[in-house]
Scaffold this motif. Structure first.
Motif, mmCIF file in Angstrom:
data_model
loop_
_atom_site.group_PDB
_atom_site.id
_atom_site.type_symbol
_atom_site.label_atom_id
_atom_site.label_comp_id
_atom_site.label_asym_id
_atom_site.label_seq_id
_atom_site.Cartn_x
_atom_site.Cartn_y
_atom_site.Cartn_z
ATOM 1 N N LEU A 129 0.878 -1.138 -0.107
ATOM 2 C CA LEU A 129 -0.502 -0.103 -0.034
ATOM 3 C C LEU A 129 0.789 1.057 0.022
ATOM 4 O O LEU A 129 1.393 1.665 0.217
ATOM 5 N N PRO A 130 0.939 1.681 -1.012
ATOM 6 C CA PRO A 130 1.602 3.641 -1.079
ATOM 7 C C PRO A 130 0.977 4.014 -0.935
ATOM 8 O O PRO A 130 -0.024 4.909 -0.339
ATOM 9 N N ASN A 131 2.033 5.056 0.051
ATOM 10 C CA ASN A 131 2.203 6.082 1.240
ATOM 11 C C ASN A 131 1.977 7.243 0.575
ATOM 12 O O ASN A 131 0.590 8.034 0.105
ATOM 13 N N GLU A 132 2.944 7.505 -0.135
ATOM 14 C CA GLU A 132 2.901 8.353 -1.256
ATOM 15 C C GLU A 132 4.110 7.982 -2.629
ATOM 16 O O GLU A 132 4.657 7.038 -2.301
ATOM 17 N N PHE A 133 3.699 8.734 -3.474
ATOM 18 C CA PHE A 133 4.599 8.582 -4.360
ATOM 19 C C PHE A 133 5.385 10.405 -4.865
ATOM 20 O O PHE A 133 4.859 11.472 -4.315
ATOM 21 N N ILE A 134 6.446 10.397 -4.865
ATOM 22 C CA ILE A 134 7.299 11.813 -4.975
ATOM 23 C C ILE A 134 8.098 11.650 -6.505
ATOM 24 O O ILE A 134 8.647 10.740 -7.132
ATOM 25 N N VAL A 135 7.687 13.219 -7.168
ATOM 26 C CA VAL A 135 7.571 13.218 -8.083
ATOM 27 C C VAL A 135 9.087 14.040 -8.508
ATOM 28 O O VAL A 135 8.319 15.590 -8.262
ATOM 29 N N ASP A 136 10.734 14.335 -8.714
ATOM 30 C CA ASP A 136 11.113 15.003 -8.291
ATOM 31 C C ASP A 136 11.180 15.598 -7.377
ATOM 32 O O ASP A 136 11.261 16.700 -7.631
ATOM 33 N N GLY A 137 11.265 15.483 -6.232
ATOM 34 C CA GLY A 137 10.880 15.453 -5.139
ATOM 35 C C GLY A 137 9.626 16.451 -4.488
ATOM 36 O O GLY A 137 9.979 16.931 -3.420
ATOM 37 N N PHE A 138 8.885 15.944 -5.083
ATOM 38 C CA PHE A 138 7.614 16.796 -4.737
ATOM 39 C C PHE A 138 6.181 15.449 -4.278
ATOM 40 O O PHE A 138 6.420 14.239 -4.895
ATOM 41 N N ASP A 139 6.250 15.604 -3.151
ATOM 42 C CA ASP A 139 5.697 14.336 -2.577
ATOM 43 C C ASP A 139 4.306 14.734 -2.413
ATOM 44 O O ASP A 139 3.819 15.485 -2.729
ATOM 45 N N GLY A 140 3.924 13.830 -1.749
ATOM 46 C CA GLY A 140 2.520 13.680 -0.837
ATOM 47 C C GLY A 140 1.208 13.026 -2.399
ATOM 48 O O GLY A 140 0.055 13.552 -2.339
ATOM 49 N N ILE A 141 2.206 12.501 -3.857
ATOM 50 C CA ILE A 141 1.409 12.262 -4.333
ATOM 51 C C ILE A 141 0.404 11.142 -4.561
ATOM 52 O O ILE A 141 1.307 9.844 -4.393
ATOM 53 N N LYS A 142 -0.347 10.873 -4.965
ATOM 54 C CA LYS A 142 -1.146 9.688 -4.820
ATOM 55 C C LYS A 142 -1.333 8.693 -6.008
ATOM 56 O O LYS A 142 -1.549 7.353 -5.229
ATOM 57 N N ASP A 143 -0.748 9.597 -6.942
ATOM 58 C CA ASP A 143 -1.094 8.874 -8.621
ATOM 59 C C ASP A 143 -0.542 9.292 -9.752
ATOM 60 O O ASP A 143 -0.774 10.823 -9.841
ATOM 61 N N PRO A 144 0.496 8.611 -9.621
ATOM 62 C CA PRO A 144 1.954 9.387 -10.466
ATOM 63 C C PRO A 144 1.313 9.266 -11.953
ATOM 64 O O PRO A 144 2.334 9.948 -12.782
ATOM 65 N N THR A 145 0.196 8.664 -12.299
ATOM 66 C CA THR A 145 0.856 8.148 -13.787
ATOM 67 C C THR A 145 0.214 9.701 -14.193
ATOM 68 O O THR A 145 -0.825 9.832 -14.672
ATOM 69 N N ASP A 146 0.715 9.442 -15.789
ATOM 70 C CA ASP A 146 0.866 10.497 -16.643
ATOM 71 C C ASP A 146 1.385 11.889 -16.352
ATOM 72 O O ASP A 146 1.714 13.403 -17.119
ATOM 73 N N MET A 147 1.670 12.406 -15.273
ATOM 74 C CA MET A 147 2.782 13.258 -14.512
ATOM 75 C C MET A 147 3.775 13.039 -15.139
ATOM 76 O O MET A 147 4.524 12.352 -15.817
ATOM 77 N N ILE A 148 4.368 14.705 -15.162
ATOM 78 C CA ILE A 148 6.137 14.646 -16.233
ATOM 79 C C ILE A 148 7.285 14.572 -14.726
ATOM 80 O O ILE A 148 6.534 15.606 -14.065
ATOM 81 N N GLY A 149 7.956 14.089 -15.195
ATOM 82 C CA GLY A 149 9.337 13.535 -14.435
ATOM 83 C C GLY A 149 10.293 13.228 -15.020
ATOM 84 O O GLY A 149 10.108 12.599 -15.781
ATOM 85 N N VAL A 150 11.370 13.005 -13.940
ATOM 86 C CA VAL A 150 12.650 12.756 -14.762
ATOM 87 C C VAL A 150 13.101 11.295 -13.591
ATOM 88 O O VAL A 150 13.861 10.275 -13.264
ATOM 89 N N ARG A 151 12.185 11.496 -12.158
ATOM 90 C CA ARG A 151 12.088 10.257 -11.463
ATOM 91 C C ARG A 151 11.143 10.295 -10.196
ATOM 92 O O ARG A 151 10.863 11.537 -10.218
ATOM 93 N N LEU A 152 10.982 9.287 -10.175
ATOM 94 C CA LEU A 152 10.044 8.257 -9.808
ATOM 95 C C LEU A 152 10.394 8.070 -8.058
ATOM 96 O O LEU A 152 10.935 6.751 -8.018
ATOM 97 N N GLU A 153 9.556 7.825 -6.925
ATOM 98 C CA GLU A 153 10.003 7.419 -5.773
ATOM 99 C C GLU A 153 8.802 6.939 -5.361
ATOM 100 O O GLU A 153 7.705 7.603 -5.313
ATOM 101 N N VAL A 154 9.125 5.810 -4.133
ATOM 102 C CA VAL A 154 7.852 5.841 -3.682
ATOM 103 C C VAL A 154 8.122 5.417 -2.255
ATOM 104 O O VAL A 154 9.047 4.446 -2.011
ATOM 105 N N GLN A 155 7.023 5.544 -1.047
ATOM 106 C CA GLN A 155 7.232 4.529 0.427
ATOM 107 C C GLN A 155 6.191 4.582 0.955
ATOM 108 O O GLN A 155 4.901 4.649 0.345
ATOM 109 N N GLY A 156 6.343 3.545 1.178
ATOM 110 C CA GLY A 156 4.902 2.296 1.280
ATOM 111 C C GLY A 156 4.873 1.750 2.952
ATOM 112 O O GLY A 156 6.002 1.094 2.728
#
Length: 450
Positions: A129-156
């Motif tokens: 269960l993901p707590n959040e996704f982080i795209v290029d340092g921007f956190d609190g993301i619930k679903d990163p699909t279709d966002m633009i970025g170079v780095r994707l992180e997940v914490q869960g």
């Protein structure tokens, strides 16, 4: 495959196998049939005889299929909370697309990367269960699909179960002639099925009173963050009645359902019934209050032990209170007995669908509804987990992860005739302080400034 739009929840219980067939279409979820069969081949919620369990599954599913007038080949199966370990994991990947738009494959990749970081021994990841996704340092993301970025992180949170339990369950389902559409951890399915949004958010405790065991699960921030299993349930209540009154187990189960109560204050010493006691030529009179005292003693033990575990992690102060479900939640007096131990903020939950208003169907219903209302993101993650599990079974390995002994895992008992089980007396010293510390970090609210 089972008919399109139809989802079948399968609850493989120690005393009963329950099946719920539901139709899910255009956001509507309707139960169209149920099935049940006496449980067989299980002890303390764990399969110990695959052939007997497969036969019980086949009987319950065949009954439900006949009622629904459909062919059932695929089921959503629930997994008990026995020996489940919860770990916090993180993953990090670079976006592969040239246009840097995050795709489903990127979500799959970061999920794989997070799970590959786990330290496990003879365990299988059954939920993530993901707590959040982080795209290029921007956190609190619930679903990163279709966002633009170079780095994707997940914490869960990753939930790991003993591979022997998972593999044995898969084998029993296959022997019953069925495919496993999904495997869901019982408390994770029960929480959204019977707790409202606020209770899941601010925190509540689910107590599942089953035939072979009783489980307490702590839900907070829409995630199950702690589970404890007491290896006593309705079977032990029945055996107590049988032993004290000197009657057969079958008769004990019958009078428990007909005259029993978990609260002696709700029973009458003037109301009597008769039993066939061993060694007596005539039937023996028993009053309902005495029967209730026998039953209450066992429920006191179960609730006492669960209460101790919950107090050890400071979970009893959660504002959502307690919700009791499972087949034995229907026992008269259970609510009053639970309130003696946990306070007034206790309710009994049961399905509200027409023809299904009994707590014994709660898990099977929850498995079907959980599958029906999964988000696309959750389905992608579950596909990753199911793919890994199938790969492990095909290779006949306990786990494809590398073992790293961190010394932080509870001691698991040996595999014996009764299956894998954990003796509470064999737990490592200091485990409660460690769990309390872990729960404190899990319950911590995220800092909006971070």
């Amino acid at each position: 495959m089972t008919q399109d739009g139809v989802i079948v929840g399968l609850d493989i219980g120690t005393t009963m196998v329950k099946v719920v067939v539901a139709q899910s279409e255009n956001g509507r979820f309707n139960v169209i049939a149920t099935g049940s069969a006496p449980g067989a081949g299980l002890r303390r919620g764990v399969i110990v005889d695959i052939n007997q369990t497969a036969e019980a599954i086949s009987q319950a599913v065949s009954q439900a299929a006949a009622k629904a007038n459909i062919e059932i080949n695929e089921v959503v199966v629930g997994l008990p909370a026995n020996h489940v370990d919860i770990q916090t994991v993180t993953g990090l990947v670079s976006i592969e697309n040239q246009n840097k738009q995050i795709t489903n494959q990127d979500v799959v990749n970061v999920t794989h990367q997070a799970l590959d970081s786990l330290s496990v021994q003879d365990q299988t990841v059954v939920e993530f269960l993901p707590n959040e996704f982080i795209v290029d340092g921007f956190d609190g993301i619930k679903d990163p699909t279709d966002m633009i970025g170079v780095r994707l992180e997940v914490q869960g949170l990753a939930y790991l179960a003993p591979s022997k339990i998972v593999d044995t369950m898969k084998t029993a389902v296959k022997k019953a002639g069925l495919q496993m559409q999904s495997l869901v951890l019982a408390p994770i399915a029960l929480a959204p099925a019977f707790l409202n949004d606020a209770e899941q958010d601010f925190g509540a405790i689910l107590i599942d009173l089953a035939g072979g065991q009783s489980t307490a699960s702590v839900v907070h921030d829409h995630k199950v963050k702690y589970m404890t299993v007491d290896y006593e349930g309705g079977i032990q209540v029945t055996k107590d009645i049988s032993t004290v009154l000197g009657i057969s187990v079958d008769e004990a189960e019958s009078i428990k359902k007909k005259y029993g109560s978990a609260d002696p204050y709700q029973a009458s010493a003037k109301q009597q019934f008769y039993v066939n006691a061993v060694g007596l030529t005539e039937k023996k009179p028993v009053d309902e209050q005495y029967l209730s005292e026998i039953m209450a003693a066992r429920y006191d033990q179960i609730f006492d032990r669960l209460d101790q575990q919950l107090q050890a992690i400071g979970a009893e102060e959660l504002p959502g209170g307690f919700l009791i479900t499972g087949g034995n939640a229907a026992t008269p007096g259970v609510l009053a007995k639970a309130q003696e131990h946990f306070g007034s903020n206790v309710q009994v939950a049961q399905p509200t669908q027409i023809g299904l208003r009994h707590p014994s169907f709660a898990r099977a219903l929850a498995y079907a509804s959980h599958q029906a209302f999964q988000s696309n993101l959750a389905l992608e993650i579950k596909a990753v987990l199911m793919g890994q599990q199938l790969e492990e079974v095909a290779k006949d390995q306990a786990s494809h992860y590398h073992l790293v002994d961190t010394g932080e895992t509870d001691v698991i008992g040996a595999q014996g005739e009764e299956g894998v089980y954990l003796d509470p007396a064999e737990k490592k010293s200091g485990v409660f302080s460690r769990v309390k510390s872990t729960l404190a970090s899990l319950f911590a609210e995220p800092d909006d400034n971070e």
